[in-house]
Design a protein around this motif. Structure first.
Motif, PDB file in Angstrom:
ATOM      1  N   HIS A  58       0.847  -1.207   0.000  1.00 43.40           N
ATOM      2  CA  HIS A  58       0.000   0.000   0.000  1.00 43.40           C
ATOM      3  C   HIS A  58       0.880   1.253   0.000  1.00 43.40           C
ATOM      4  CE1 HIS A  58      -3.729   2.107   2.037  1.00 43.40           C
ATOM      5  NE2 HIS A  58      -3.041   2.974   1.319  1.00 43.40           N
ATOM      6  N   HIS A  60       1.348   5.395  -2.031  1.00 41.17           N
ATOM      7  CA  HIS A  60       0.758   6.428  -2.884  1.00 41.17           C
ATOM      8  C   HIS A  60       1.902   7.193  -3.536  1.00 41.17           C
ATOM      9  CE1 HIS A  60      -3.322   5.872  -1.322  1.00 41.17           C
ATOM     10  NE2 HIS A  60      -2.752   5.704  -0.144  1.00 41.17           N
ATOM     11  N   LYS A 163      -9.304  -0.893  -5.478  1.00 36.41           N
ATOM     12  CA  LYS A 163      -9.321  -0.369  -4.105  1.00 36.41           C
ATOM     13  C   LYS A 163     -10.615   0.392  -3.894  1.00 36.41           C
ATOM     14  CE  LYS A 163      -7.450   2.085  -0.378  1.00 36.41           C
ATOM     15  NZ  LYS A 163      -6.541   3.183  -0.602  1.00 36.41           N
ATOM     16  N   HIS A 224      -5.563  -1.046   6.599  1.00 40.21           N
ATOM     17  CA  HIS A 224      -5.607  -0.413   7.936  1.00 40.21           C
ATOM     18  C   HIS A 224      -6.187  -1.357   8.994  1.00 40.21           C
ATOM     19  CE1 HIS A 224      -4.566   3.007   5.529  1.00 40.21           C
ATOM     20  NE2 HIS A 224      -5.755   3.062   4.963  1.00 40.21           N
ATOM     21  N   ASP A 292       1.582   2.958   3.358  1.00 40.77           N
ATOM     22  CA  ASP A 292       0.873   4.218   3.070  1.00 40.77           C
ATOM     23  C   ASP A 292       1.886   5.334   2.770  1.00 40.77           C
ATOM     24  OD1 ASP A 292      -1.654   5.127   2.517  1.00 40.77           O
ATOM     25  OD2 ASP A 292      -2.348   5.165   4.597  1.00 40.77           O
TER      26      ASP A 292
HETATM   27 ZN    ZN Z   1      -3.617   4.932   1.563  1.00 44.10          ZN
END
Ligand code: ZN
Length: 382
Positions: A58, A60, A163, A224, A292
Motif C-alpha cells: 500500500h 501512494h 481499491k 488499515h 501508506d
Molecule cells: Zn492509503
C-alpha cells in the motif's frame, strides 16, 4: 544474448525460512537455480542474508510525503515526482510496490514506462463515494451500477488491483474513519465485478462495520483494519476469526521510524490498537504490511523496511514471521506469488542482501547492502 551470474551469501532466506544453500544463480533476470555450494566465480556478498525483495502492499506514489500531500497533487511535475518516489522504494530494497490511490491512472502509466524502477501494481484512483474519502483523486462512484462501472473502467485501463474506500478516513475533511461510506449492496457489487475481471479487491476499512462489509463481500484484503470507533478501538474477535478462516489479509499500516509520534487521535488509542493487532495475529489473520508511503512527512517513500521491526513489536510476530509477511505472504496477498516473494527457480531475481542475520536482528532490513531487481544491481540508498 543471455546474461548469467551467481551471487554468494552467508545465509539465504527463501521467503519462508533459512535454507541450506549458499548461492543464487541468475539468468536473464530470473532465478535459474539455488545452489548448496557457490561456484568460484560467484559474486561474494560476504556475511549477509539474501532474501526476496520486499513488497509494499500500500503506497501512494502521487503523494509527496510533504506537509501538504493533497495540495502537491496540483503542482507541476507530478509524474516526475512519482518516478522519483518509485526509485526511492527500490533503493530501500522494496522491489515491488502496490499503489492504492493515484490520479488519472498515472501509476498505471508509470508501471508500463518505468524500466529501471520497482515493479508497480496499481489500483488507479480509489473508488469512493461523491465527496467521500480521497474523492480528490478522481474515483467518485455510487450506486450498484456506478460502482460496477468504476471497476470495469479500472480493469480496462490496466489496473492490477481494485481499491474501494468502504469507510471514511481522516485525510479528507467531512469524512470519518468510524463510519461506512458504502452500502452492503455496493460493496458486494464491487467485489463481484473485480473478481469477474480476475482482479484482487482491497477495502480501506477502519470501522468494524466496514471490516464486516468487506468480509461479507469476500474482499481479498483489508487496508488499515484498525477497528476504530468514534472514541476508541473495539477489537472484534468474531470478525478476526472470519478473516483468519477465509484467508482475508489485514494490510496493516506499518513502517514508522523509531521514536515516531502518531497524531493525537491515534496516540490516545495506541495501547488498544496494539491489543487489536496482537489479537489479529494470535487469531491467525494473515497479516501483511502496507506503509501508506507518501501521505505525510513521517511516511517517506521507501519506509517499508521499518515495518519489519514494527510487525514484531505491534503483533507479537517472530522475526521469521515478519520476514514472511514482507515477502512471500505479501506476494500472495497481491496475487503475484507465481513471480515474486520467493527465492526459487523461475522466480524474478528481485533480491535484497542485509548484513548479518535478520532472524536475530530484524532491524538489519533497514540497512541493505545490495539490491537486485530482475537481476540488475541497484545502488542502495545511503
Ligand atoms: Zn492509503
Amino acid at each position: 544474448m543471455t546474461s548469467m551470474f551467481t551471487i554468494r551469501a552467508e545465509r539465504i532466506f527463501d521467503g519462508q525460512e533459512l535454507i541450506p544453500a549458499q548461492a543464487v544463480a541468475i539468468e536473464d533476470g530470473r532465478i535459474a537455480a539455488i545452489l548448496r555450494e557457490a561456484p568460484e566465480n560467484a559474486l561474494d556478498l560476504g556475511d549477509v542474508t539474501l532474501l526476496p525483495g520486499l513488497i509494499d502492499t500500500h503506497v501512494h506514489l502521487a503523494f509527496d510525503a510533504g506537509p501538504d500531500p493533497i495540495g502537491s497533487l496540483d503542482q507541476d511535475g507530478l509524474y516526475d515526482r512519482m518516478r522519483d518516489a518509485a526509485l526511492q522504494h527500490l533503493a530501500a530494497g522494496v522491489t515491488t510496490v502496490r499503489d492504492l490511490g493515484d490520479r488519472d491512472y498515472l501509476a498505471v502509466k508509470l508501471s508500463a514506462e518505468l524500466t529501471d524502477g520497482p515493479t508497480i501494481l496499481s489500483a488507479g484512483p480509489p473508488i469512493t463515494t461523491p465527496r467521500g474519502h480521497c474523492w480528490f483523486l478522481g474515483g467518485e462512484a455510487s450506486g450498484v451500477e456506478g460502482v460496477r462501472q468504476a471497476v470495469r473502467e479500472r480493469a480496462a485501463r490496466g489496473a492490477t488491483a481494485i481499491k474501494m474506500m468502504i469507510t471514511g478516513g481522516e485525510m479528507t475533511a467531512g469524512s470519518h474513519s468510524h463510519l461506512c461510506q458504502y452500502s452492503e449492496a455496493e460493496v458486494r457489487a464491487a467485489a463481484d465485478e473485480a473478481h469477474a475481471h480476475g482482479l484482487p479487491i482491497t477495502g480501506h476499512a477502519h470501522a468494524g462495520a466496514g471490516i464486516a462489509l468487506a468480509i461479507a463481500a469476500d474482499f481479498d484484503s483489508i487496508e488499515h483494519c484498525t477497528f476504530i470507533t468514534e472514541t476508541g478501538i473495539d477489537p472484534d474477535l468474531t470478525l478476526m476469526t472470519a478473516m483468519a478462516t477465509r484467508g482475508i489479509y489485514a494490510s496493516l499500516t506499518a513502517g514508522v521510524l523509531p521514536g515516531f509520534t502518531p497524531p493525537p487521535a491515534i496516540a490516545q488509542r495506541l495501547a488498544k490498537l496494539f491489543e487489536a493487532t496482537r489479537l489479529m495475529h494470535a487469531t491467525g489473520v494473515p497479516i501483511v504490511a502496507g506503509s501508506d508511503a507518501g501521505i505525510g512527512p513521517t511516511k517517506p517513500h521507501g519506509i517499508l523496511p521499518w515495518a519489519g521491526p514494527n510487525l514484531v513489536d505491534w503483533t507479537g510476530m517472530t522475526p521469521v514471521e515478519a520476514l514472511r509477511s514482507l515477502t512471500s505472504l505479501a506476494a500472495r496477498s497481491c496475487q503475484i506469488d507465481d513471480q515474486k516473494g520467493k527465492l526459487a527457480p523461475t522466480y524474478d531475481a528481485d533480491l535484497l542482501a542485509v548484513p548479518g542475520n535478520p532472524l536475530t536482528d530484524i532491524t538489519t532490513l533497514t540497512r541493505p547492502t545490495a539490491i537486485f531487481r530482475k537481476g540488475r544491481r541497484i545502488q542502495p540508498a545511503a
